[in-house]
Design a protein around this motif. Sequence first.
Motif, short mmCIF file in Angstrom:
data_model
loop_
_atom_site.label_atom_id
_atom_site.label_comp_id
_atom_site.label_asym_id
_atom_site.label_seq_id
_atom_site.Cartn_x
_atom_site.Cartn_y
_atom_site.Cartn_z
N CYS A 227 58.98 72.22 55.68
CA CYS A 227 59.08 71.35 54.49
C CYS A 227 59.51 72.16 53.27
O CYS A 227 60.40 71.74 52.50
N ASN A 228 58.89 73.32 53.07
CA ASN A 228 59.24 74.14 51.92
C ASN A 228 60.68 74.63 52.00
O ASN A 228 61.41 74.65 51.00
N LEU A 229 61.11 75.00 53.20
CA LEU A 229 62.48 75.48 53.36
C LEU A 229 63.49 74.37 53.05
O LEU A 229 64.53 74.63 52.43
N GLN A 234 67.62 72.22 49.37
CA GLN A 234 68.08 71.20 48.43
C GLN A 234 68.29 71.81 47.05
O GLN A 234 69.26 71.50 46.36
N HIS A 235 67.38 72.68 46.64
CA HIS A 235 67.50 73.35 45.35
C HIS A 235 68.80 74.13 45.26
O HIS A 235 69.44 74.17 44.21
N GLU A 236 69.20 74.74 46.36
CA GLU A 236 70.45 75.52 46.41
C GLU A 236 71.67 74.64 46.67
O GLU A 236 72.80 75.14 46.67
N SER A 240 74.75 72.06 54.45
CA SER A 240 74.93 72.40 55.86
C SER A 240 73.63 72.86 56.51
O SER A 240 73.38 72.58 57.69
N GLN A 241 72.78 73.57 55.75
CA GLN A 241 71.49 74.01 56.28
C GLN A 241 70.44 72.90 56.18
O GLN A 241 69.54 72.81 57.01
N LEU A 242 70.56 72.07 55.15
CA LEU A 242 69.54 71.05 54.90
C LEU A 242 69.59 69.92 55.92
O LEU A 242 68.55 69.46 56.41
N LEU A 243 70.80 69.46 56.29
CA LEU A 243 70.92 68.24 57.11
C LEU A 243 70.21 68.35 58.46
O LEU A 243 69.44 67.45 58.82
N PRO A 244 70.44 69.41 59.27
CA PRO A 244 69.72 69.48 60.55
C PRO A 244 68.21 69.56 60.39
O PRO A 244 67.45 69.01 61.18
N LEU A 245 67.77 70.26 59.34
CA LEU A 245 66.33 70.37 59.08
C LEU A 245 65.77 69.01 58.67
O LEU A 245 64.67 68.62 59.08
N LEU A 246 66.54 68.29 57.87
CA LEU A 246 66.11 66.96 57.44
C LEU A 246 66.01 66.00 58.62
O LEU A 246 65.10 65.17 58.69
N GLN A 247 66.93 66.12 59.55
CA GLN A 247 66.89 65.27 60.75
C GLN A 247 65.61 65.53 61.55
O GLN A 247 64.98 64.58 62.06
N LEU A 248 65.22 66.80 61.66
CA LEU A 248 63.99 67.14 62.38
C LEU A 248 62.78 66.56 61.66
O LEU A 248 61.89 65.96 62.28
#
Length: 570
Positions: A227-229, A234-236, A240-248
Amino acid sequence: MNDEKLRAEALHNKVIPVHFDANFFFERAVQSLERNHYAKALKYFSKAVEYEPENPVNHCNMAGIMSEMGDYEGSNSVLVDIIKHIDPAMTECYFYMANNFANMENFEEAEKALVTYLEEDSEGQFLHEAEEMMELLMHELDRPAKLKRIKSRQGMIEHEQARALLEQGKFAQAVELLEEIVENYADFLAARNNLALAYYYVGLFGKAKETIHEVLEQDPGNLHGLCNLAIFYQHENDVSQLLPLLQLLTITVPFHQEHLFKLATTMGILGQHELAYQHFRRLLKDEELSDDPSVYHYTATAAFNCGRFIDAERYWRFASKLDPDSDVSRFYLSQLAQFREGTTEQPKINYHYHLPFEEQLKAWEHNGEGITDEVKHNPLVRSSFFWALRHGDHATKLQVIQSFAWIADEEVKRVLQAFLRDPKEDLQLKEAAVLVLEGLGIENPLMDSPEQEEIESETLVASELSNDLDQPSRTVVNKTLQMMDQSCDLDQQHDIQNLWTEFLHKSYPNTPELGHTEAWSAALEYWAIKMVGLPTTYQEVARRYGLSPSTVSRYARRMDSVCHMKDRNG
């Protein structure tokens, strides 16, 4: 015949094809859970497992449903499979297994699973529940458990102290303690997670992100870390890094209250307000949280941000009833009313249970009473101050620095001293920080600052009111020093100069007209006498300057409204 064929083709073209994947069945399972249709939920979670057999979350969800349905043996089979073949690091599975064995009254096996959990789990997310179960098993087995260690208890006393510091908003102190814990106990992931939060609260974004990566290197499935990552990505603006993590995170349904709360707030911060709304509604069904006004505020915020304005009003009214002394719900209800009337655009509302930073400053400046003790120790308010000091614009940072003179505690001193050591910060802001620190009793606030000589030079120039100030400004100080010549030593002269500089800095851009030199000089002398603890009155000072007491009072009140002199002398 051709007509029938054409109609069939037309009907076929109107059918929207359904894409079956793990996410599709996961969503169906969640919908079934909300309706308490456990058999259907189990069926859909099982299908999700078929599509993503390597995803431990779906397996764990399936085990949880089986346990709810009373199939404790089946649930344990799934949990054993997770540990053996999918993710051996999911030590919480042993805790779930212990619960299942206890429900089957197989207390010997429950004890084995529980001991394994306590000895192998480094984070301790179910530590309190595990200790309660250990007491139950001790009663049932009529003997103490054969427990050699509690892994998550290593450094726990210090960790509890650090958590208390975080709750009090003393983030710099928490950072020091948590850094020490992490150095001594490298696998203490809960401490690392809290260290990342502490870094984040004081605005050290790079260190916060680095610490989260350290957590996820040891435990890739750590929900708090994930969650923190996601928030950091998002802050950055790293899509590309956020979308797969958001899907999980979107397909994750925690059963534990703490995890559910973390996920709900994260979804809100990430702009997934509909999911946040559903998670917060689940939290409100928990008896422990059903009378917590902050959770009603979070639910109302999520509802408002996804367009559910009727629901938002209802939840804010609930929060207002539970916390009638708070201005938060009243403020947002007024914002909602203005938006409905069309007098304002739809405001952006964050998930903090306090007034927006700008509103807090307006209230304190309007009241002229400074910050109350309750607000001083509110960690959310303090974090907003520290964050604004790191990431706000020039004007906001200046407001924060001036507000720190009201808070005036050890945490503020540490933060301002760190601010002075940052080579990227503006010199004018550092001068303001120096004034506040000197007012708080720090004799050499510029120690170890990279621009120490430059700041000292700038501060000296300011304190002597030379080129930075116009002639009327210098005349006011000179007049005061002249009138107090016989009773004013060098230290007091220095204090008078600093006080006048502080007043002019804090007044900017609404700097007053200085044409009435005697009145301003009289007001400055009045507060200079008060600062050293000597008695005086408006009448006494007015008589020396040939002014009326009301004139001295009016100008002195103006200085007090800016520099809060009564608070210093109270």
